[in-house]
Design a protein around this motif. Structure first.
Motif, mmCIF file in Angstrom:
data_model
loop_
_atom_site.group_PDB
_atom_site.id
_atom_site.type_symbol
_atom_site.label_atom_id
_atom_site.label_comp_id
_atom_site.label_asym_id
_atom_site.label_seq_id
_atom_site.Cartn_x
_atom_site.Cartn_y
_atom_site.Cartn_z
ATOM 1 N N VAL A 7 -3.325 -5.475 2.674
ATOM 2 C CA VAL A 7 -1.922 -5.643 3.078
ATOM 3 C C VAL A 7 -1.403 -4.365 3.725
ATOM 4 O O VAL A 7 -0.713 -4.404 4.750
ATOM 5 C CB VAL A 7 -1.057 -6.046 1.866
ATOM 6 C CG1 VAL A 7 0.416 -5.997 2.210
ATOM 7 C CG2 VAL A 7 -1.451 -7.422 1.373
ATOM 8 N N LEU A 8 -1.744 -3.234 3.137
ATOM 9 C CA LEU A 8 -1.318 -1.964 3.724
ATOM 10 C C LEU A 8 -1.956 -1.736 5.085
ATOM 11 O O LEU A 8 -1.339 -1.151 5.978
ATOM 12 C CB LEU A 8 -1.659 -0.807 2.783
ATOM 13 C CG LEU A 8 -0.775 -0.682 1.554
ATOM 14 C CD1 LEU A 8 -1.317 0.399 0.633
ATOM 15 C CD2 LEU A 8 0.652 -0.374 1.940
ATOM 16 N N TYR A 9 -3.182 -2.197 5.260
ATOM 17 C CA TYR A 9 -3.857 -2.022 6.546
ATOM 18 C C TYR A 9 -3.109 -2.736 7.659
ATOM 19 O O TYR A 9 -3.002 -2.209 8.770
ATOM 20 C CB TYR A 9 -5.299 -2.526 6.479
ATOM 21 C CG TYR A 9 -6.005 -2.418 7.811
ATOM 22 C CD1 TYR A 9 -6.423 -1.183 8.287
ATOM 23 C CD2 TYR A 9 -6.222 -3.544 8.594
ATOM 24 C CE1 TYR A 9 -7.048 -1.072 9.514
ATOM 25 C CE2 TYR A 9 -6.846 -3.442 9.822
ATOM 26 C CZ TYR A 9 -7.253 -2.211 10.279
ATOM 27 O OH TYR A 9 -7.860 -2.097 11.504
ATOM 28 N N ILE A 10 -2.601 -3.908 7.373
ATOM 29 C CA ILE A 10 -1.845 -4.644 8.390
ATOM 30 C C ILE A 10 -0.642 -3.827 8.859
ATOM 31 O O ILE A 10 -0.365 -3.731 10.059
ATOM 32 C CB ILE A 10 -1.406 -6.017 7.838
ATOM 33 C CG1 ILE A 10 -2.619 -6.901 7.587
ATOM 34 C CG2 ILE A 10 -0.442 -6.697 8.789
ATOM 35 C CD1 ILE A 10 -2.315 -8.157 6.812
ATOM 36 N N LEU A 11 0.040 -3.221 7.920
ATOM 37 C CA LEU A 11 1.218 -2.431 8.266
ATOM 38 C C LEU A 11 0.844 -1.107 8.928
ATOM 39 O O LEU A 11 1.436 -0.719 9.942
ATOM 40 C CB LEU A 11 2.047 -2.172 7.007
ATOM 41 C CG LEU A 11 2.569 -3.407 6.287
ATOM 42 C CD1 LEU A 11 3.191 -3.021 4.957
ATOM 43 C CD2 LEU A 11 3.565 -4.137 7.154
ATOM 44 N N VAL A 12 -0.123 -0.416 8.375
ATOM 45 C CA VAL A 12 -0.506 0.897 8.889
ATOM 46 C C VAL A 12 -1.171 0.764 10.255
ATOM 47 O O VAL A 12 -0.914 1.571 11.160
ATOM 48 C CB VAL A 12 -1.432 1.614 7.883
ATOM 49 C CG1 VAL A 12 -1.999 2.894 8.473
ATOM 50 C CG2 VAL A 12 -0.684 1.913 6.602
ATOM 51 N N LEU A 43 -6.620 1.452 15.311
ATOM 52 C CA LEU A 43 -7.072 0.525 14.270
ATOM 53 C C LEU A 43 -8.142 1.160 13.394
ATOM 54 O O LEU A 43 -8.160 0.963 12.178
ATOM 55 C CB LEU A 43 -7.609 -0.765 14.902
ATOM 56 C CG LEU A 43 -6.602 -1.634 15.654
ATOM 57 C CD1 LEU A 43 -7.305 -2.877 16.195
ATOM 58 C CD2 LEU A 43 -5.440 -2.027 14.773
ATOM 59 N N VAL A 44 -9.026 1.921 13.996
ATOM 60 C CA VAL A 44 -10.094 2.577 13.232
ATOM 61 C C VAL A 44 -9.526 3.695 12.357
ATOM 62 O O VAL A 44 -9.917 3.851 11.198
ATOM 63 C CB VAL A 44 -11.185 3.114 14.186
ATOM 64 C CG1 VAL A 44 -12.186 3.976 13.449
ATOM 65 C CG2 VAL A 44 -11.883 1.961 14.880
ATOM 66 N N VAL A 45 -8.594 4.458 12.896
ATOM 67 C CA VAL A 45 -7.995 5.555 12.138
ATOM 68 C C VAL A 45 -7.175 5.022 10.964
ATOM 69 O O VAL A 45 -7.045 5.680 9.929
ATOM 70 C CB VAL A 45 -7.129 6.431 13.075
ATOM 71 C CG1 VAL A 45 -6.279 7.412 12.313
ATOM 72 C CG2 VAL A 45 -8.020 7.158 14.064
ATOM 73 N N ALA A 46 -6.651 3.818 11.082
ATOM 74 C CA ALA A 46 -5.811 3.247 10.035
ATOM 75 C C ALA A 46 -6.593 2.845 8.789
ATOM 76 O O ALA A 46 -6.004 2.718 7.712
ATOM 77 C CB ALA A 46 -5.057 2.038 10.581
ATOM 78 N N ILE A 47 -7.894 2.666 8.900
ATOM 79 C CA ILE A 47 -8.691 2.226 7.747
ATOM 80 C C ILE A 47 -8.650 3.247 6.606
ATOM 81 O O ILE A 47 -8.297 2.899 5.472
ATOM 82 C CB ILE A 47 -10.135 1.896 8.171
ATOM 83 C CG1 ILE A 47 -10.146 0.689 9.098
ATOM 84 C CG2 ILE A 47 -11.023 1.642 6.958
ATOM 85 C CD1 ILE A 47 -11.484 0.410 9.745
ATOM 86 N N ILE A 49 -6.543 5.653 6.151
ATOM 87 C CA ILE A 49 -5.151 5.861 5.749
ATOM 88 C C ILE A 49 -4.722 4.777 4.769
ATOM 89 O O ILE A 49 -4.118 5.054 3.731
ATOM 90 C CB ILE A 49 -4.229 5.903 6.975
ATOM 91 C CG1 ILE A 49 -4.559 7.102 7.856
ATOM 92 C CG2 ILE A 49 -2.766 5.936 6.556
ATOM 93 C CD1 ILE A 49 -3.828 7.114 9.178
ATOM 94 N N ALA A 50 -5.045 3.526 5.082
ATOM 95 C CA ALA A 50 -4.683 2.419 4.204
ATOM 96 C C ALA A 50 -5.421 2.518 2.867
ATOM 97 O O ALA A 50 -4.845 2.234 1.812
ATOM 98 C CB ALA A 50 -4.989 1.088 4.882
ATOM 99 N N ALA A 51 -6.687 2.936 2.907
ATOM 100 C CA ALA A 51 -7.439 3.077 1.662
ATOM 101 C C ALA A 51 -6.845 4.173 0.780
ATOM 102 O O ALA A 51 -6.726 4.008 -0.439
ATOM 103 C CB ALA A 51 -8.897 3.382 1.969
ATOM 104 N N LEU A 52 -6.462 5.280 1.384
ATOM 105 C CA LEU A 52 -5.864 6.377 0.628
ATOM 106 C C LEU A 52 -4.524 5.961 0.024
ATOM 107 O O LEU A 52 -4.249 6.227 -1.146
ATOM 108 C CB LEU A 52 -5.685 7.598 1.534
ATOM 109 C CG LEU A 52 -5.032 8.814 0.898
ATOM 110 C CD1 LEU A 52 -5.967 9.404 -0.146
ATOM 111 C CD2 LEU A 52 -4.695 9.833 1.950
#
Length: 67
Positions: A7-12, A43-47, A49-52
């Motif tokens: 869910v956070l990945y969609i937003l980030v 999109l790649v950089v957001a992975i 970030i969302a995991a953290l």
């Protein structure tokens, strides 16, 4: 935690990808492949970030650890 990260990945991803596209357009790079590459890089950089963020939120919701 995986659902929270998804869910956070969609937003980030939309925020980081949009910021990357704006940066590319600001640099006067207007070809389609340049815009698409910037969005893909966002999109790649957001992975991670969302995991953290997901890990920090999940750990905060677990409460303090007993000593």
């Amino acid at each position: 935690m995986l659902r929270l990260a998804a869910v956070l990945y969609i937003l980030v991803a939309s925020a980081v990808g949009g910021a990357a596209v704006i940066a590319v357009l600001t640099l006067d790079m207007r070809q389609g492949w340049q815009i698409a590459a910037a969005f893909a890089a966002g999109l790649v950089v957001a992975i991670p970030i969302a995991a953290l963020l997901a890990r920090r939120i999940y750990n905060a919701l677990q409460g303090p650890k007993p000593v």
